[in-house]
Design a protein around this motif. Structure first.
Motif, PDB file in Angstrom:
ATOM      1  N   ASN A   1      -0.424   6.336 -12.496  1.00  0.00           N
ATOM      2  CA  ASN A   1      -0.035   5.743 -11.224  1.00  0.00           C
ATOM      3  C   ASN A   1      -1.227   5.053 -10.570  1.00  0.00           C
ATOM      4  O   ASN A   1      -2.133   5.711 -10.068  1.00  0.00           O
ATOM      5  CB  ASN A   1       0.518   6.827 -10.294  1.00  0.00           C
ATOM      6  CG  ASN A   1       1.240   6.218  -9.111  1.00  0.00           C
ATOM      7  OD1 ASN A   1       0.890   5.143  -8.651  1.00  0.00           O
ATOM      8  ND2 ASN A   1       2.248   6.912  -8.620  1.00  0.00           N
ATOM      9  N   PRO A   2      -1.247   3.732 -10.546  1.00  0.00           N
ATOM     10  CA  PRO A   2      -2.396   3.008  -9.989  1.00  0.00           C
ATOM     11  C   PRO A   2      -2.617   3.280  -8.504  1.00  0.00           C
ATOM     12  O   PRO A   2      -3.742   3.147  -8.015  1.00  0.00           O
ATOM     13  CB  PRO A   2      -2.044   1.541 -10.243  1.00  0.00           C
ATOM     14  CG  PRO A   2      -0.558   1.522 -10.381  1.00  0.00           C
ATOM     15  CD  PRO A   2      -0.206   2.817 -11.044  1.00  0.00           C
ATOM     16  N   LEU A   3      -1.573   3.691  -7.770  1.00  0.00           N
ATOM     17  CA  LEU A   3      -1.741   3.960  -6.341  1.00  0.00           C
ATOM     18  C   LEU A   3      -2.689   5.127  -6.099  1.00  0.00           C
ATOM     19  O   LEU A   3      -3.325   5.216  -5.049  1.00  0.00           O
ATOM     20  CB  LEU A   3      -0.386   4.251  -5.688  1.00  0.00           C
ATOM     21  CG  LEU A   3       0.685   3.165  -5.782  1.00  0.00           C
ATOM     22  CD1 LEU A   3       1.921   3.578  -5.003  1.00  0.00           C
ATOM     23  CD2 LEU A   3       0.161   1.828  -5.289  1.00  0.00           C
ATOM     24  N   ALA A   4      -2.793   6.024  -7.072  1.00  0.00           N
ATOM     25  CA  ALA A   4      -3.679   7.180  -6.928  1.00  0.00           C
ATOM     26  C   ALA A   4      -5.148   6.780  -6.970  1.00  0.00           C
ATOM     27  O   ALA A   4      -6.021   7.578  -6.629  1.00  0.00           O
ATOM     28  CB  ALA A   4      -3.385   8.202  -8.025  1.00  0.00           C
ATOM     29  N   GLU A   5      -5.429   5.541  -7.389  1.00  0.00           N
ATOM     30  CA  GLU A   5      -6.814   5.065  -7.438  1.00  0.00           C
ATOM     31  C   GLU A   5      -7.327   4.655  -6.061  1.00  0.00           C
ATOM     32  O   GLU A   5      -8.530   4.490  -5.858  1.00  0.00           O
ATOM     33  CB  GLU A   5      -6.917   3.864  -8.387  1.00  0.00           C
ATOM     34  CG  GLU A   5      -6.597   4.189  -9.841  1.00  0.00           C
ATOM     35  CD  GLU A   5      -7.585   5.175 -10.439  1.00  0.00           C
ATOM     36  OE1 GLU A   5      -8.766   5.146 -10.032  1.00  0.00           O
ATOM     37  OE2 GLU A   5      -7.184   5.980 -11.288  1.00  0.00           O
ATOM     38  N   LEU A   6      -6.422   4.479  -5.104  1.00  0.00           N
ATOM     39  CA  LEU A   6      -6.831   4.053  -3.768  1.00  0.00           C
ATOM     40  C   LEU A   6      -7.475   5.206  -3.007  1.00  0.00           C
ATOM     41  O   LEU A   6      -7.070   6.356  -3.137  1.00  0.00           O
ATOM     42  CB  LEU A   6      -5.621   3.544  -2.982  1.00  0.00           C
ATOM     43  CG  LEU A   6      -4.837   2.372  -3.584  1.00  0.00           C
ATOM     44  CD1 LEU A   6      -3.669   2.018  -2.678  1.00  0.00           C
ATOM     45  CD2 LEU A   6      -5.738   1.166  -3.805  1.00  0.00           C
ATOM     46  N   SER A   7      -8.474   4.884  -2.192  1.00  0.00           N
ATOM     47  CA  SER A   7      -9.070   5.891  -1.317  1.00  0.00           C
ATOM     48  C   SER A   7      -8.071   6.230  -0.211  1.00  0.00           C
ATOM     49  O   SER A   7      -7.047   5.557  -0.043  1.00  0.00           O
ATOM     50  CB  SER A   7     -10.362   5.357  -0.695  1.00  0.00           C
ATOM     51  OG  SER A   7     -10.062   4.319   0.231  1.00  0.00           O
ATOM     52  N   ASP A   8      -8.378   7.272   0.568  1.00  0.00           N
ATOM     53  CA  ASP A   8      -7.485   7.640   1.666  1.00  0.00           C
ATOM     54  C   ASP A   8      -7.305   6.477   2.639  1.00  0.00           C
ATOM     55  O   ASP A   8      -6.190   6.170   3.064  1.00  0.00           O
ATOM     56  CB  ASP A   8      -8.043   8.853   2.420  1.00  0.00           C
ATOM     57  CG  ASP A   8      -7.907  10.141   1.614  1.00  0.00           C
ATOM     58  OD1 ASP A   8      -7.212  10.121   0.580  1.00  0.00           O
ATOM     59  OD2 ASP A   8      -8.498  11.156   2.028  1.00  0.00           O
ATOM     60  N   ARG A   9      -8.402   5.828   3.015  1.00  0.00           N
ATOM     61  CA  ARG A   9      -8.304   4.719   3.961  1.00  0.00           C
ATOM     62  C   ARG A   9      -7.543   3.548   3.354  1.00  0.00           C
ATOM     63  O   ARG A   9      -6.714   2.911   4.025  1.00  0.00           O
ATOM     64  CB  ARG A   9      -9.704   4.270   4.396  1.00  0.00           C
ATOM     65  CG  ARG A   9      -9.696   3.132   5.405  1.00  0.00           C
ATOM     66  CD  ARG A   9      -9.027   3.552   6.712  1.00  0.00           C
ATOM     67  NE  ARG A   9      -9.961   4.208   7.603  1.00  0.00           N
ATOM     68  CZ  ARG A   9      -9.617   4.835   8.725  1.00  0.00           C
ATOM     69  NH1 ARG A   9      -8.344   4.909   9.066  1.00  0.00           N
ATOM     70  NH2 ARG A   9     -10.523   5.403   9.494  1.00  0.00           N
ATOM     71  N   GLU A  10      -7.792   3.259   2.088  1.00  0.00           N
ATOM     72  CA  GLU A  10      -7.062   2.177   1.423  1.00  0.00           C
ATOM     73  C   GLU A  10      -5.571   2.496   1.350  1.00  0.00           C
ATOM     74  O   GLU A  10      -4.729   1.602   1.495  1.00  0.00           O
ATOM     75  CB  GLU A  10      -7.634   1.950   0.025  1.00  0.00           C
ATOM     76  CG  GLU A  10      -9.013   1.301   0.027  1.00  0.00           C
ATOM     77  CD  GLU A  10      -9.727   1.404  -1.306  1.00  0.00           C
ATOM     78  OE1 GLU A  10     -10.822   0.820  -1.435  1.00  0.00           O
ATOM     79  OE2 GLU A  10      -9.216   2.083  -2.225  1.00  0.00           O
ATOM     80  N   THR A  11      -5.249   3.765   1.139  1.00  0.00           N
ATOM     81  CA  THR A  11      -3.846   4.173   1.109  1.00  0.00           C
ATOM     82  C   THR A  11      -3.182   3.927   2.456  1.00  0.00           C
ATOM     83  O   THR A  11      -2.048   3.431   2.530  1.00  0.00           O
ATOM     84  CB  THR A  11      -3.730   5.663   0.736  1.00  0.00           C
ATOM     85  OG1 THR A  11      -4.260   5.854  -0.582  1.00  0.00           O
ATOM     86  CG2 THR A  11      -2.279   6.132   0.755  1.00  0.00           C
ATOM     87  N   GLU A  12      -3.879   4.266   3.541  1.00  0.00           N
ATOM     88  CA  GLU A  12      -3.348   4.028   4.885  1.00  0.00           C
ATOM     89  C   GLU A  12      -3.101   2.543   5.115  1.00  0.00           C
ATOM     90  O   GLU A  12      -2.030   2.137   5.593  1.00  0.00           O
ATOM     91  CB  GLU A  12      -4.328   4.550   5.936  1.00  0.00           C
ATOM     92  CG  GLU A  12      -4.462   6.058   5.974  1.00  0.00           C
ATOM     93  CD  GLU A  12      -5.583   6.526   6.880  1.00  0.00           C
ATOM     94  OE1 GLU A  12      -5.637   7.728   7.140  1.00  0.00           O
ATOM     95  OE2 GLU A  12      -6.399   5.688   7.317  1.00  0.00           O
ATOM     96  N   VAL A  13      -4.095   1.725   4.773  1.00  0.00           N
ATOM     97  CA  VAL A  13      -3.980   0.280   4.992  1.00  0.00           C
ATOM     98  C   VAL A  13      -2.872  -0.309   4.125  1.00  0.00           C
ATOM     99  O   VAL A  13      -2.046  -1.102   4.600  1.00  0.00           O
ATOM    100  CB  VAL A  13      -5.329  -0.421   4.706  1.00  0.00           C
ATOM    101  CG1 VAL A  13      -5.162  -1.942   4.733  1.00  0.00           C
ATOM    102  CG2 VAL A  13      -6.380   0.016   5.724  1.00  0.00           C
ATOM    103  N   ALA A  14      -2.827   0.089   2.865  1.00  0.00           N
ATOM    104  CA  ALA A  14      -1.810  -0.439   1.953  1.00  0.00           C
ATOM    105  C   ALA A  14      -0.407  -0.104   2.437  1.00  0.00           C
ATOM    106  O   ALA A  14       0.496  -0.948   2.407  1.00  0.00           O
ATOM    107  CB  ALA A  14      -2.034   0.109   0.544  1.00  0.00           C
TER     108      ALA A  14
END
Length: 210
Positions: free
Chosen positions: A145-158
């Motif tokens: 799952n490529p979404l798991a590569e995002l940092s916490d902040r990147e996850t929030e922004v995305a």
């Protein structure tokens, strides 16, 4: 037992309230429709358990839990979310949550989670426990799952970009400079191999099992 249910959907608050009353008929239940109201109630009342929708208006970020616990360090926080637990549960545990449940959870499991958390333990679903036991949280989930590569902040922004929130509004919500949001957006696009918002939405449609 003093409980605060923070969710912007009245039907969810009603259903959870009924479950809490079944656990403890003498419980005191407060309700909040947004994060500002949640904080006001925390300032006014000592709460044993906060049941928190992570997508509540005025919140929607990983800092909510630290904000809550800065008000009441002994409070227990059960995250109640429509978002995929495989992607988000471990992030919220690291942020200080005591438990994580998806909103399609059965009343029986909600009761189990509440009782477990109030006994001083953390609660996670059988699904997440199996991932931990098999050592798959950081291995297979991240690889598949490529979404798991995002940092916490990147996850929030995305997540906000997918919801159609502008970069300026995201900056205001997260107390960031607009240029910083732009940098996060660039890194998100790079990590997920997308070039525009439409492709980002499609990536979330495929991989965010909410």
């Amino acid at each position: 037992m003093k409980v605060l249910i923070a969710d912007d959907h009245g039907i969810i608050r009603l259903g959870v309230s009924q479950i809490i009353k079944e656990i403890d008929p003498g419980s005191t239940i407060h309700e909040a429709e947004d994060f500002d109201e949640t904080i006001r109630l925390l300032n006014a009342h000592i709460i044993d358990l906060l049941i928190l929708d992570i997508n509540i208006p005025g919140g929607n970020n990983f800092q909510m839990i630290s904000t809550v616990k800065s008000k009441q360090p002994d409070i227990k926080v059960l995250v109640f979310s429509a978002f995929s637990e495989e992607l988000y549960a471990t992030r919220y545990f690291k942020a200080g949550a005591d438990g994580y449940l998806q909103k399609d959870t059965s009343p029986v499991e909600v009761k189990s989670a509440v009782n477990t958390i109030l006994s001083g333990k953390h609660y996670m679903s059988q699904n997440i426990r199996e991932y931990f036991l098999q050592g798959m949280i950081r291995k297979e989930v991240n690889m598949n799952n490529p979404l798991a590569e995002l940092s916490d902040r990147e996850t929030e922004v995305a997540r906000m970009l997918v919801m159609g929130i502008s970069q300026t509004a995201i900056a205001e919500k997260l107390n960031l400079h607009t240029s910083t949001v732009g940098t996060h957006k660039y890194r998100i696009f790079e990590k997920l191999a997308v070039s525009n918002i439409a492709e980002l939405i499609e990536k979330y449609r495929i991989y965010d099992y909410s």
